[in-house]
Write a protein that holds these residues in place. Sequence first.
Motif, PDB file in Angstrom:
ATOM      1  N   MET A   1       0.839  -1.180   0.000  1.00 45.37           N
ATOM      2  CA  MET A   1       0.000   0.000   0.000  1.00 45.37           C
ATOM      3  C   MET A   1       0.887   1.247   0.000  1.00 45.37           C
ATOM      4  SD  MET A   1      -2.873   0.951   2.765  1.00 45.37           S
ATOM      5  CE  MET A   1      -4.324   1.624   2.053  1.00 45.37           C
ATOM      6  N   LYS A   2       0.548   2.175  -0.830  1.00 47.00           N
ATOM      7  CA  LYS A   2       1.329   3.410  -0.943  1.00 47.00           C
ATOM      8  C   LYS A   2       0.783   4.441   0.047  1.00 47.00           C
ATOM      9  CE  LYS A   2       2.207   2.436  -5.758  1.00 47.00           C
ATOM     10  NZ  LYS A   2       1.953   2.789  -7.144  1.00 47.00           N
ATOM     11  N   PRO A   3       1.685   5.150   0.745  1.00 47.90           N
ATOM     12  CA  PRO A   3       1.245   6.114   1.766  1.00 47.90           C
ATOM     13  C   PRO A   3       0.859   7.467   1.167  1.00 47.90           C
ATOM     14  CG  PRO A   3       3.610   6.076   1.707  1.00 47.90           C
ATOM     15  CD  PRO A   3       3.132   5.049   0.699  1.00 47.90           C
ATOM     16  N   LEU A   4      -0.093   7.459   0.254  1.00 48.78           N
ATOM     17  CA  LEU A   4      -0.460   8.690  -0.452  1.00 48.78           C
ATOM     18  C   LEU A   4      -1.701   9.333   0.150  1.00 48.78           C
ATOM     19  CD1 LEU A   4      -0.048   7.435  -4.129  1.00 48.78           C
ATOM     20  CD2 LEU A   4       1.572   8.760  -2.784  1.00 48.78           C
ATOM     21  N   LEU A   5      -1.664  10.640   0.233  1.00 51.45           N
ATOM     22  CA  LEU A   5      -2.859  11.391   0.576  1.00 51.45           C
ATOM     23  C   LEU A   5      -3.554  11.760  -0.729  1.00 51.45           C
ATOM     24  CD1 LEU A   5      -1.474  13.682   3.411  1.00 51.45           C
ATOM     25  CD2 LEU A   5      -2.714  11.525   3.621  1.00 51.45           C
ATOM     26  N   GLU A  10       0.606   9.756  -7.450  1.00 52.54           N
ATOM     27  CA  GLU A  10       1.151   8.399  -7.427  1.00 52.54           C
ATOM     28  C   GLU A  10       2.417   8.294  -8.284  1.00 52.54           C
ATOM     29  OE1 GLU A  10      -0.382   3.785  -7.929  1.00 52.54           O
ATOM     30  OE2 GLU A  10      -1.767   5.421  -8.367  1.00 52.54           O
ATOM     31  N   ALA A  11       2.442   9.018  -9.386  1.00 53.92           N
ATOM     32  CA  ALA A  11       3.621   8.984 -10.272  1.00 53.92           C
ATOM     33  C   ALA A  11       4.868   9.501  -9.551  1.00 53.92           C
ATOM     34  CB  ALA A  11       3.359   9.807 -11.533  1.00 53.92           C
ATOM     35  N   ASP A  12       4.701  10.504  -8.696  1.00 51.53           N
ATOM     36  CA  ASP A  12       5.834  11.025  -7.932  1.00 51.53           C
ATOM     37  C   ASP A  12       6.345   9.978  -6.939  1.00 51.53           C
ATOM     38  OD1 ASP A  12       5.588  13.421  -9.292  1.00 51.53           O
ATOM     39  OD2 ASP A  12       4.476  14.417  -7.681  1.00 51.53           O
ATOM     40  N   TYR A  13       5.406   9.310  -6.286  1.00 59.07           N
ATOM     41  CA  TYR A  13       5.801   8.252  -5.346  1.00 59.07           C
ATOM     42  C   TYR A  13       6.513   7.125  -6.086  1.00 59.07           C
ATOM     43  CZ  TYR A  13       5.683   4.465  -2.002  1.00 59.07           C
ATOM     44  OH  TYR A  13       6.059   3.421  -1.190  1.00 59.07           O
ATOM     45  N   ASP A  14       5.957   6.721  -7.210  1.00 56.79           N
ATOM     46  CA  ASP A  14       6.561   5.633  -7.991  1.00 56.79           C
ATOM     47  C   ASP A  14       7.973   5.990  -8.455  1.00 56.79           C
ATOM     48  OD1 ASP A  14       4.285   4.111  -7.627  1.00 56.79           O
ATOM     49  OD2 ASP A  14       3.426   4.595  -9.587  1.00 56.79           O
ATOM     50  N   ALA A  15       8.178   7.247  -8.824  1.00 56.39           N
ATOM     51  CA  ALA A  15       9.512   7.689  -9.246  1.00 56.39           C
ATOM     52  C   ALA A  15      10.493   7.629  -8.070  1.00 56.39           C
ATOM     53  CB  ALA A  15       9.450   9.111  -9.806  1.00 56.39           C
ATOM     54  N   LEU A  16      10.035   8.021  -6.900  1.00 55.84           N
ATOM     55  CA  LEU A  16      10.883   7.944  -5.709  1.00 55.84           C
ATOM     56  C   LEU A  16      11.214   6.490  -5.385  1.00 55.84           C
ATOM     57  CD1 LEU A  16      12.299   9.231  -3.259  1.00 55.84           C
ATOM     58  CD2 LEU A  16      10.094   9.111  -2.063  1.00 55.84           C
ATOM     59  N   LEU A  17      10.212   5.622  -5.440  1.00 55.32           N
ATOM     60  CA  LEU A  17      10.423   4.203  -5.175  1.00 55.32           C
ATOM     61  C   LEU A  17      11.438   3.621  -6.154  1.00 55.32           C
ATOM     62  CD1 LEU A  17       9.715   1.588  -3.653  1.00 55.32           C
ATOM     63  CD2 LEU A  17       7.786   1.302  -5.240  1.00 55.32           C
ATOM     64  N   ALA A  18      11.305   3.946  -7.425  1.00 58.26           N
ATOM     65  CA  ALA A  18      12.242   3.450  -8.441  1.00 58.26           C
ATOM     66  C   ALA A  18      13.661   3.931  -8.141  1.00 58.26           C
ATOM     67  CB  ALA A  18      11.799   3.897  -9.833  1.00 58.26           C
ATOM     68  N   CYS A  41       9.363   6.222   4.246  1.00 58.62           N
ATOM     69  CA  CYS A  41       9.900   7.169   5.231  1.00 58.62           C
ATOM     70  C   CYS A  41      10.346   8.463   4.571  1.00 58.62           C
ATOM     71  CB  CYS A  41      11.042   6.527   6.015  1.00 58.62           C
ATOM     72  SG  CYS A  41      10.483   5.208   7.120  1.00 58.62           S
ATOM     73  N   ILE A  42      10.993   8.357   3.434  1.00 58.54           N
ATOM     74  CA  ILE A  42      11.397   9.567   2.705  1.00 58.54           C
ATOM     75  C   ILE A  42      10.155  10.359   2.304  1.00 58.54           C
ATOM     76  CG2 ILE A  42      12.460  10.441   0.576  1.00 58.54           C
ATOM     77  CD1 ILE A  42      14.393   8.004   0.756  1.00 58.54           C
ATOM     78  N   TRP A  43       9.155   9.665   1.785  1.00 62.65           N
ATOM     79  CA  TRP A  43       7.906  10.301   1.340  1.00 62.65           C
ATOM     80  C   TRP A  43       7.221  11.012   2.510  1.00 62.65           C
ATOM     81  CZ3 TRP A  43       6.078  11.120  -3.419  1.00 62.65           C
ATOM     82  CH2 TRP A  43       4.755  11.533  -3.547  1.00 62.65           C
ATOM     83  N   GLU A  44       7.078  10.297   3.621  1.00 59.31           N
ATOM     84  CA  GLU A  44       6.406  10.874   4.785  1.00 59.31           C
ATOM     85  C   GLU A  44       7.216  12.028   5.371  1.00 59.31           C
ATOM     86  OE1 GLU A  44       5.623   7.568   7.410  1.00 59.31           O
ATOM     87  OE2 GLU A  44       4.530   6.517   5.832  1.00 59.31           O
TER      88      GLU A  44
END
Length: 189
Positions: A1-5, A10-18, A41-44
């Motif tokens: 599960m992605k910690p998105l508000l 989502e594309a920004d989160y996916d880029a960070l994950l990659a 953790c970086i995202w939050e």
Amino acid sequence: MKPLLYYEREADYDALLASVIMSISPRDSVEFIKAKEVTDCIWEGTRLKRLQHDAVTAELPKAVHDLIGAQFAQTAGNDFNMDGESAKEDVYKRTRMATQKDAVKRPLRDLLKYYNVDEQVVHAMAFKSALPFVEKIVGIRDAVEQRGEKALRSIEQRRLSLAAQTRSLTHGKGGSIIHDVTEVYGNKT
């Protein structure tokens, strides 16, 4: 599960994950889970930094009002505007709008200059007002950063443990895999 508000992309989160996955290069699913934890953790942490900024920004109208509202209200007297608001309420409303819209920041700066109020003083007062909330955010950010560091240490410790196990299996008692094979099967050369 992605910690998105709801407002986060989502594309920004996916880029960070990659990016994190490329950097960590997880070797199996356990390391991938830890890499995702680092990403979360970086995202939050980034979100909390924005929240800190927003908390101070939300206090700017009050700070402007506190600094120049009384002077402005004295100049305007106890007059009421067309909406039936007192001069003080009108100043607060106008400064709140002014601090939120880029197009009116220049007139606000001019107003501050007119009343001989430094912008840094306004920001300092806003920060002071937001400080209790900001301190809570900093505490949460610290916990999030520790969680991310723990995930990274876990990956590192796991890799070191696997490396030690591999060395022990490949080198065995005699110090080399060849020695172990000849010990088991005998030297048939």
